[in-house]
Design a protein around this motif. Sequence first.
Motif, PDB file in Angstrom:
ATOM      1  N   ALA A 262     102.470  63.890 163.774  1.00  0.00           N
ATOM      2  CA  ALA A 262     103.866  64.319 163.679  1.00  0.00           C
ATOM      3  C   ALA A 262     104.650  63.136 163.126  1.00  0.00           C
ATOM      4  O   ALA A 262     104.680  62.064 163.726  1.00  0.00           O
ATOM      5  CB  ALA A 262     104.406  64.734 165.044  1.00  0.00           C
ATOM      6  N   ILE A 263     105.248  63.327 161.950  1.00  0.00           N
ATOM      7  CA  ILE A 263     105.901  62.238 161.226  1.00  0.00           C
ATOM      8  C   ILE A 263     107.399  62.504 161.155  1.00  0.00           C
ATOM      9  O   ILE A 263     107.824  63.546 160.644  1.00  0.00           O
ATOM     10  CB  ILE A 263     105.329  62.089 159.802  1.00  0.00           C
ATOM     11  N   HIS A 264     108.178  61.570 161.692  1.00  0.00           N
ATOM     12  CA  HIS A 264     109.627  61.710 161.625  1.00  0.00           C
ATOM     13  C   HIS A 264     110.140  61.164 160.306  1.00  0.00           C
ATOM     14  O   HIS A 264     109.748  60.096 159.857  1.00  0.00           O
ATOM     15  CB  HIS A 264     110.309  60.960 162.769  1.00  0.00           C
ATOM     16  N   ALA A 265     111.025  61.944 159.660  1.00  0.00           N
ATOM     17  CA  ALA A 265     111.662  61.543 158.405  1.00  0.00           C
ATOM     18  C   ALA A 265     113.089  62.072 158.415  1.00  0.00           C
ATOM     19  O   ALA A 265     113.393  63.047 159.115  1.00  0.00           O
ATOM     20  CB  ALA A 265     110.888  62.092 157.210  1.00  0.00           C
ATOM     21  N   PRO A 266     114.010  61.445 157.657  1.00  0.00           N
ATOM     22  CA  PRO A 266     115.405  61.928 157.619  1.00  0.00           C
ATOM     23  C   PRO A 266     115.513  63.353 157.093  1.00  0.00           C
ATOM     24  O   PRO A 266     114.687  63.808 156.290  1.00  0.00           O
ATOM     25  CB  PRO A 266     116.091  60.938 156.659  1.00  0.00           C
ATOM     26  N   LEU A 267     116.529  64.043 157.537  1.00  0.00           N
ATOM     27  CA  LEU A 267     116.793  65.409 157.102  1.00  0.00           C
ATOM     28  C   LEU A 267     116.935  65.464 155.584  1.00  0.00           C
ATOM     29  O   LEU A 267     117.626  64.654 154.982  1.00  0.00           O
ATOM     30  CB  LEU A 267     118.075  65.922 157.760  1.00  0.00           C
ATOM     31  N   GLY A 268     116.246  66.433 154.972  1.00  0.00           N
ATOM     32  CA  GLY A 268     116.339  66.620 153.530  1.00  0.00           C
ATOM     33  C   GLY A 268     115.296  65.858 152.743  1.00  0.00           C
ATOM     34  O   GLY A 268     115.134  66.088 151.546  1.00  0.00           O
ATOM     35  N   LEU A 269     114.572  64.952 153.400  1.00  0.00           N
ATOM     36  CA  LEU A 269     113.574  64.148 152.701  1.00  0.00           C
ATOM     37  C   LEU A 269     112.240  64.882 152.682  1.00  0.00           C
ATOM     38  O   LEU A 269     111.767  65.368 153.698  1.00  0.00           O
ATOM     39  CB  LEU A 269     113.406  62.793 153.387  1.00  0.00           C
ATOM     40  N   ARG A 270     111.629  64.975 151.508  1.00  0.00           N
ATOM     41  CA  ARG A 270     110.280  65.509 151.363  1.00  0.00           C
ATOM     42  C   ARG A 270     109.382  64.368 150.912  1.00  0.00           C
ATOM     43  O   ARG A 270     109.698  63.658 149.969  1.00  0.00           O
ATOM     44  CB  ARG A 270     110.234  66.661 150.362  1.00  0.00           C
ATOM     45  N   GLU A 271     108.268  64.211 151.596  1.00  0.00           N
ATOM     46  CA  GLU A 271     107.413  63.050 151.386  1.00  0.00           C
ATOM     47  C   GLU A 271     105.961  63.486 151.256  1.00  0.00           C
ATOM     48  O   GLU A 271     105.484  64.336 152.012  1.00  0.00           O
ATOM     49  CB  GLU A 271     107.562  62.083 152.571  1.00  0.00           C
ATOM     50  N   ARG A 272     105.261  62.925 150.282  1.00  0.00           N
ATOM     51  CA  ARG A 272     103.816  63.127 150.146  1.00  0.00           C
ATOM     52  C   ARG A 272     103.103  61.986 150.868  1.00  0.00           C
ATOM     53  O   ARG A 272     103.332  60.815 150.565  1.00  0.00           O
ATOM     54  CB  ARG A 272     103.432  63.171 148.663  1.00  0.00           C
ATOM     55  N   VAL A 273     102.282  62.342 151.843  1.00  0.00           N
ATOM     56  CA  VAL A 273     101.518  61.341 152.586  1.00  0.00           C
ATOM     57  C   VAL A 273     100.035  61.690 152.475  1.00  0.00           C
ATOM     58  O   VAL A 273      99.662  62.785 152.032  1.00  0.00           O
ATOM     59  CB  VAL A 273     101.944  61.266 154.065  1.00  0.00           C
ATOM     60  N   SER A 274      99.196  60.764 152.899  1.00  0.00           N
ATOM     61  CA  SER A 274      97.750  60.976 152.866  1.00  0.00           C
ATOM     62  C   SER A 274      97.133  60.566 154.187  1.00  0.00           C
ATOM     63  O   SER A 274      97.557  59.581 154.806  1.00  0.00           O
ATOM     64  CB  SER A 274      97.110  60.159 151.732  1.00  0.00           C
ATOM     65  N   HIS A 275      96.128  61.335 154.610  1.00  0.00           N
ATOM     66  CA  HIS A 275      95.249  60.931 155.700  1.00  0.00           C
ATOM     67  C   HIS A 275      94.014  60.316 155.064  1.00  0.00           C
ATOM     68  O   HIS A 275      93.250  61.009 154.373  1.00  0.00           O
ATOM     69  CB  HIS A 275      94.856  62.127 156.558  1.00  0.00           C
ATOM     70  N   VAL A 276      93.837  59.022 155.254  1.00  0.00           N
ATOM     71  CA  VAL A 276      92.707  58.315 154.667  1.00  0.00           C
ATOM     72  C   VAL A 276      91.687  58.042 155.765  1.00  0.00           C
ATOM     73  O   VAL A 276      91.968  57.304 156.718  1.00  0.00           O
ATOM     74  CB  VAL A 276      93.158  56.998 153.997  1.00  0.00           C
ATOM     75  N   TRP A 277      90.493  58.635 155.633  1.00  0.00           N
ATOM     76  CA  TRP A 277      89.438  58.498 156.628  1.00  0.00           C
ATOM     77  C   TRP A 277      88.550  57.312 156.258  1.00  0.00           C
ATOM     78  O   TRP A 277      88.067  57.220 155.126  1.00  0.00           O
ATOM     79  CB  TRP A 277      88.602  59.773 156.702  1.00  0.00           C
ATOM     80  N   LEU A 278      88.346  56.406 157.212  1.00  0.00           N
ATOM     81  CA  LEU A 278      87.527  55.216 156.976  1.00  0.00           C
ATOM     82  C   LEU A 278      86.437  55.117 158.039  1.00  0.00           C
ATOM     83  O   LEU A 278      86.699  55.338 159.241  1.00  0.00           O
ATOM     84  CB  LEU A 278      88.370  53.938 157.003  1.00  0.00           C
ATOM     85  N   HIS A 279      85.240  54.782 157.598  1.00  0.00           N
ATOM     86  CA  HIS A 279      84.103  54.575 158.498  1.00  0.00           C
ATOM     87  C   HIS A 279      83.656  53.127 158.384  1.00  0.00           C
ATOM     88  O   HIS A 279      83.282  52.671 157.296  1.00  0.00           O
ATOM     89  CB  HIS A 279      82.951  55.519 158.128  1.00  0.00           C
ATOM     90  N   GLU A 280      83.731  52.388 159.490  1.00  0.00           N
ATOM     91  CA  GLU A 280      83.400  50.967 159.515  1.00  0.00           C
ATOM     92  C   GLU A 280      84.166  50.205 158.428  1.00  0.00           C
ATOM     93  O   GLU A 280      83.629  49.321 157.752  1.00  0.00           O
ATOM     94  CB  GLU A 280      81.886  50.763 159.339  1.00  0.00           C
ATOM     95  N   GLY A 281      85.441  50.569 158.241  1.00  0.00           N
ATOM     96  CA  GLY A 281      86.310  49.887 157.292  1.00  0.00           C
ATOM     97  C   GLY A 281      86.193  50.358 155.861  1.00  0.00           C
ATOM     98  O   GLY A 281      86.946  49.877 155.000  1.00  0.00           O
ATOM     99  N   LYS A 282      85.299  51.291 155.560  1.00  0.00           N
ATOM    100  CA  LYS A 282      85.099  51.775 154.192  1.00  0.00           C
ATOM    101  C   LYS A 282      85.672  53.177 154.042  1.00  0.00           C
ATOM    102  O   LYS A 282      85.388  54.067 154.843  1.00  0.00           O
ATOM    103  CB  LYS A 282      83.615  51.778 153.851  1.00  0.00           C
TER     104      LYS A 282
END
Length: 340
Positions: A262-282
């Motif tokens: 759950a990501i809080h952002a100001p009203l009216g703001l649309r943001e592209r984010v990414s979930h980056v999965w890492l295994h042992e730092g890679k």
Amino acid sequence: MPVLKRRILRGVVWLRRHPGLVAAFGFVSGLLSFFLVERHEGVARLMAVAMLASWVLLVVERALSQAVSARFGFGLSPMLVRYLTQFTHQESLFFALPFFFASTSWNSGQALFTGLLGVMALVTIIDPLYFRRLAVRRWLFLSFHTLTLFALLLVALPLILHLPAMESYQLALGVAAVLSFPTLAGSISVPRWWRGVLVLVLLAALGAAGWLARLWVPPATLRLTQVALATEIDVEQRAPRQSLHSVDAGRLRSEGLYAYTAIHAPLGLRERVSHVWLHEGKEVDRIALDVSGGRAEGYRAWTHKRNFPDSPEGRWQVRVLTADDRMIGTLRFHVAPEAR
């Protein structure tokens, strides 16, 4: 007119005697604006506009002094200008700090940037440091001035213009680079013809360095309000059914895993984010999603990963990143060997 002049000077003297009260006012206004972002967006935007307006006054200070002199017969005193600048630095830093404190990933390089802003804020309320150490060194003072405006813009631009994190950073960096022009030009003693070329090269280098350093700068108006890892999501409630901290490899392969944020952002703001999965730092996977601002508890979204390596055991992370790869937060979990 002498009466007005005396009142202005009296006000300057009062500010000088009570720097702590001015700083406290700036910090309280910053906290209020931070909480108002969640409840009364319009008021928070007005406060951000007021912060930027104070910078406009500094930019037009010389022209304003001439206009006051022509109209009232006296210009702005150097003392007044000095304390107006100090007041603007105090207000800007204490306004921006609550946003950066809330969005900083403290186990990363972002802690250095936010810590630096905290030190700068303290310097503005300690007159011997501000006036006798900082203000007398022109290049250091102008660098301080530019970095303060850069931090303020990173907060104000998403609030006022609803610019995403990457666009806000690019615009703030551009303004900071332009404002550093007088500092660079005044520090170079080469012949005049070469000076302009060298200044442009240094500005380009400064902009490139600022862009490379962005990973150390928190996305000031974005923060995680809830995170969880789960094998099931309640779609109607938009919530995980059970939060996990570890999972065995067999269950991981058969059911996959949800990363819930759950990501809080100001009203009216649309943001592209990414979930980056890492295994042992890679890095092993990167899944993009769009979030919208305005909900106090944060915009709830998740990604579902089903494809895992043949040997998934070990330490895993899911980093939540902006479009320009700045970290919003991290989820950590452990995959145990498959139960026999």
